[in-house]
Each structure stands twice: as structure tokens, then as C-alpha cells.
Design a protein around this motif. Structure first.
Motif, PDB file in Angstrom:
ATOM      1  N   UNK A  20     -39.077 -89.052 -22.242  1.00 13.09           N
ATOM      2  CA  UNK A  20     -40.341 -88.312 -22.177  1.00 13.09           C
ATOM      3  C   UNK A  20     -40.759 -87.846 -23.563  1.00 13.09           C
ATOM      4  N   UNK A  21     -39.789 -87.395 -24.365  1.00 12.23           N
ATOM      5  CA  UNK A  21     -40.106 -86.962 -25.728  1.00 12.23           C
ATOM      6  C   UNK A  21     -40.578 -88.150 -26.557  1.00 12.23           C
ATOM      7  N   UNK A  22     -39.908 -89.296 -26.400  1.00 17.97           N
ATOM      8  CA  UNK A  22     -40.323 -90.492 -27.131  1.00 17.97           C
ATOM      9  C   UNK A  22     -41.726 -90.929 -26.733  1.00 17.97           C
ATOM     10  N   UNK A  23     -42.079 -90.710 -25.471  1.00 14.84           N
ATOM     11  CA  UNK A  23     -43.399 -91.125 -24.980  1.00 14.84           C
ATOM     12  C   UNK A  23     -44.534 -90.321 -25.597  1.00 14.84           C
ATOM     13  N   UNK A  24     -44.197 -89.219 -26.276  1.00 17.24           N
ATOM     14  CA  UNK A  24     -45.229 -88.443 -26.959  1.00 17.24           C
ATOM     15  C   UNK A  24     -45.928 -89.300 -28.004  1.00 17.24           C
ATOM     16  N   UNK A  25     -45.270 -90.396 -28.435  1.00 17.11           N
ATOM     17  CA  UNK A  25     -45.897 -91.296 -29.400  1.00 17.11           C
ATOM     18  C   UNK A  25     -47.239 -91.796 -28.901  1.00 17.11           C
ATOM     19  N   UNK A  26     -47.411 -91.878 -27.582  1.00 13.40           N
ATOM     20  CA  UNK A  26     -48.659 -92.377 -27.020  1.00 13.40           C
ATOM     21  C   UNK A  26     -49.767 -91.330 -27.022  1.00 13.40           C
ATOM     22  N   UNK A  27     -49.436 -90.079 -27.411  1.00 15.59           N
ATOM     23  CA  UNK A  27     -50.476 -89.062 -27.446  1.00 15.59           C
ATOM     24  C   UNK A  27     -51.537 -89.417 -28.477  1.00 15.59           C
ATOM     25  N   UNK A  28     -51.174 -90.273 -29.428  1.00 16.15           N
ATOM     26  CA  UNK A  28     -52.141 -90.705 -30.428  1.00 16.15           C
ATOM     27  C   UNK A  28     -53.339 -91.418 -29.845  1.00 16.15           C
ATOM     28  N   UNK A  29     -53.199 -91.918 -28.620  1.00 10.14           N
ATOM     29  CA  UNK A  29     -54.328 -92.601 -27.985  1.00 10.14           C
ATOM     30  C   UNK A  29     -55.490 -91.643 -27.766  1.00 10.14           C
ATOM     31  N   UNK A  32     -31.015 -76.327 -24.609  1.00  9.51           N
ATOM     32  CA  UNK A  32     -31.557 -77.680 -24.661  1.00  9.51           C
ATOM     33  C   UNK A  32     -33.019 -77.736 -24.263  1.00  9.51           C
ATOM     34  N   UNK A  33     -33.377 -76.989 -23.222  1.00 13.52           N
ATOM     35  CA  UNK A  33     -34.769 -76.959 -22.774  1.00 13.52           C
ATOM     36  C   UNK A  33     -35.659 -76.333 -23.841  1.00 13.52           C
ATOM     37  N   UNK A  34     -35.220 -75.219 -24.419  1.00 13.57           N
ATOM     38  CA  UNK A  34     -36.011 -74.551 -25.448  1.00 13.57           C
ATOM     39  C   UNK A  34     -36.217 -75.458 -26.656  1.00 13.57           C
ATOM     40  N   UNK A  35     -35.159 -76.147 -27.076  1.00 11.59           N
ATOM     41  CA  UNK A  35     -35.258 -77.027 -28.236  1.00 11.59           C
ATOM     42  C   UNK A  35     -36.146 -78.226 -27.933  1.00 11.59           C
ATOM     43  N   UNK A  36     -36.058 -78.767 -26.728  1.00 11.66           N
ATOM     44  CA  UNK A  36     -36.907 -79.902 -26.348  1.00 11.66           C
ATOM     45  C   UNK A  36     -38.378 -79.512 -26.389  1.00 11.66           C
ATOM     46  N   UNK A  37     -38.698 -78.323 -25.890  1.00 12.54           N
ATOM     47  CA  UNK A  37     -40.089 -77.842 -25.914  1.00 12.54           C
ATOM     48  C   UNK A  37     -40.568 -77.717 -27.354  1.00 12.54           C
ATOM     49  N   UNK A  38     -39.736 -77.128 -28.209  1.00 15.04           N
ATOM     50  CA  UNK A  38     -40.124 -76.939 -29.606  1.00 15.04           C
ATOM     51  C   UNK A  38     -40.353 -78.275 -30.298  1.00 15.04           C
ATOM     52  N   UNK A  39     -39.460 -79.236 -30.070  1.00 16.42           N
ATOM     53  CA  UNK A  39     -39.616 -80.563 -30.672  1.00 16.42           C
ATOM     54  C   UNK A  39     -40.886 -81.233 -30.170  1.00 16.42           C
ATOM     55  N   UNK A  40     -41.115 -81.164 -28.861  1.00 16.96           N
ATOM     56  CA  UNK A  40     -42.280 -81.830 -28.280  1.00 16.96           C
ATOM     57  C   UNK A  40     -43.578 -81.258 -28.842  1.00 16.96           C
ATOM     58  N   UNK A  41     -43.641 -79.951 -29.018  1.00 14.01           N
ATOM     59  CA  UNK A  41     -44.872 -79.329 -29.497  1.00 14.01           C
ATOM     60  C   UNK A  41     -45.203 -79.734 -30.926  1.00 14.01           C
ATOM     61  N   UNK A  42     -44.202 -79.885 -31.778  1.00 14.98           N
ATOM     62  CA  UNK A  42     -44.535 -80.274 -33.151  1.00 14.98           C
ATOM     63  C   UNK A  42     -44.721 -81.777 -33.282  1.00 14.98           C
ATOM     64  N   UNK A  43     -44.214 -82.537 -32.290  1.00  8.82           N
ATOM     65  CA  UNK A  43     -44.393 -83.983 -32.324  1.00  8.82           C
ATOM     66  C   UNK A  43     -45.816 -84.402 -31.959  1.00  8.82           C
ATOM     67  N   UNK A  44     -46.504 -83.612 -31.124  1.00  5.08           N
ATOM     68  CA  UNK A  44     -47.839 -84.020 -30.655  1.00  5.08           C
ATOM     69  C   UNK A  44     -48.815 -84.196 -31.818  1.00  5.08           C
TER      70      UNK A  44
END
Length: 238
Positions: A3-12, A124-136
Motif C-alpha cells: 500500500x505504501x509503494x502504491x503511493x507512487x500512483x498518487x502522481x496521476x 509500526x502504524x505511526x511510522x507507516x502513517x508518517x512515511x505515507x504522508x511525506x511520500x504523497x
């Protein structure tokens, strides 16, 4: 992790959403990501390190080296980004550089997330959220670089997603090393703290200061406070 890797598609979103709307949404994402990254480091990672063995000089060195690593990595990428658009339809070499740098960054993100889950599910959940937010916002910028360098939007999305999959590689390697190398969680958490502090302080906050109006500043303040609040609220479910 997928799911985190799929953030790459947010560029669409850059291709289907009006530019004016993006200009309003991205600053909010930036400010919220700042609060989430710093909140995860301050409320979750550093207390976990303190409770699990103390904030030693060795841990401080790992954090410092993490900051230096990301500085060198991003300096390398930015030097290659400062190039003109390709002529005659040729793909610019910056494509390979961007994908390589982003791949390394995503690999580290995957290792960080896996290491945090080894400590506790809540961390793990907190870190995943933080990573996802800066990846977008980062992935949206990466797509713009790839298209600017000569790739079609479709190819840029595919290549960007392939680069994002290195996060899964980083996670798998971390889980494999955990069985062979005892105590790997603490240095990974220190790397996480250094990375999050660097990204928030060196990448996101300077970008936010480009907005000079009181209204924008107030929205940014609320975004940062919101990111802190989410990370603080996650403490209640530990």
C-alpha cells in the motif's frame, strides 16, 4: 508495505486534477506531513529508544549519520534535477538518476517501517502513517521530474511504481536480518528519527516558508498541529 509503494500512483493526480486545486491541497499535505514526521520522532521513536536501552552516544551517532546520508543522497539528486528539458524528444539521463535515488530512499523507508513493526504494532502504524504522508507530495514531484525529462505520463507512473517497490525489498531484508542480527531494531529506530527530522526540517519546512500570507501561515500551523495531534492520539492505542 504494498500500500505504501502504491503511493507512487498518487502522481496521476497531476494529470487529472486542476492545477489550482493542487496548489491548494499540496501545502496542506506538506504541513500535515511535518507534524506527523516530527510527532512520530518525538512522541514514539525517541521515547521507545529511551525506554529500550537509553539515548546513548552511539544512538546519537546513528541519528547524525542518518541525517548526513539523506543530505548526500538528496544533494546528489538535486544536482541532476537542475537540468534543462531534453531536446528532440530524447529521454534525459536524469530519469535514471531520479529513479535510482528514489529507489534508495524507498528502500530505507521500507527498512524503517519493518524495523518499527518489530518493536511494536503501534509504533509500526505511526511510522507507516508518517512515511505515507511525506511520500504523497514527494511522489507527485517525482512524476513531474520524469515527465519533464522526456517520459510519457504512463511510462513515468510505471517506472515510479517500480522504484517504489524497493520499499518491499528493504522490509524483507530487515525482517531477514532480524533473525540473524540481534538488536537491529534500535539502530533502525535511530535511522528513522534522523531521517524524519531531516526530511521535515530540510525539505518540507523551507518549502512551507515560500507562502507568505497570514492565511497560508495559519493553515500551515493547523496542518502541523494536526500532524502532532494524530501522532499523539496514537499513543492512546498503545
Amino acid at each position: 508495505m504494498l500500500a505504501v509503494s502504491s503511493i507512487a500512483f498518487v502522481g496521476i493526480l497531476m494529470l487529472v486534477v486542476q492545477e489550482g486545486l493542487l496548489q491548494k491541497v499540496v501545502p496542506i499535505l506538506f504541513s500535515f506531513a511535518v507534524g506527523a514526521l516530527l510527532g512520530d520522532a518525538l512522541f514514539h521513536i525517541l521515547p521507545e529508544l529511551a525506554d529500550g536501552g537509553g539515548l546513548t552516544v552511539g544512538i546519537s551517532w546513528v541519528m547524525a549519520l542518518s541525517i548526513l546520508f539523506f543530505f548526500v543522497l538528496e544533494k546528489f539528486i538535486h544536482l541532476h534535477h537542475q537540468l534543462n528539458a531534453p531536446e528532440h524528444g530524447h529521454v534525459h539521463p536524469v530519469v535514471l538518476t531520479n529513479l535510482l535515488g528514489d529507489g534508495v530512499h524507498n528502500f530505507v523507508d521500507g527498512a524503517i517501517i519493518a524495523g518499527s513493526f518489530l518493536v511494536s504494532p503501534s509504533l509500526g502504524i505511526a511510522t507507516t502513517i508518517a512515511v505515507a504522508l511525506h511520500e504523497i507530495p514527494q511522489e507527485m514531484g517525482d512524476l513531474g521530474v520524469l515527465v519533464h525529462a522526456g517520459l510519457s505520463p504512463k511510462r513515468a507512473l510505471v517506472y515510479n511504481f517500480a522504484s517504489a517497490l524497493t520499499a518491499m525489498v528493504g522490509a524483507v531484508i530487515t525482517l531477514m536480518l532480524q533473525g540473524a542480527v540481534g538488536g537491529i531494531e534500535r539502530p533502525l529506530l535511530a535511522i528513522s528519527a534522523g531521517a524524519f527530522i531531516y526530511i521535515a526540517g530540510a525539505d518540507l519546512i523551507p518549502e512551507m516558508h515560500k507562502g507568505t500570507s497570514i492565511r497560508v501561515g495559519f493553515i500551515q500551523f493547523l496542518g502541523i498541529a494536526g500532524g502532532f495531534a494524530v501522532m499523539a492520539a496514537l499513543l492512546a492505542v498503545q
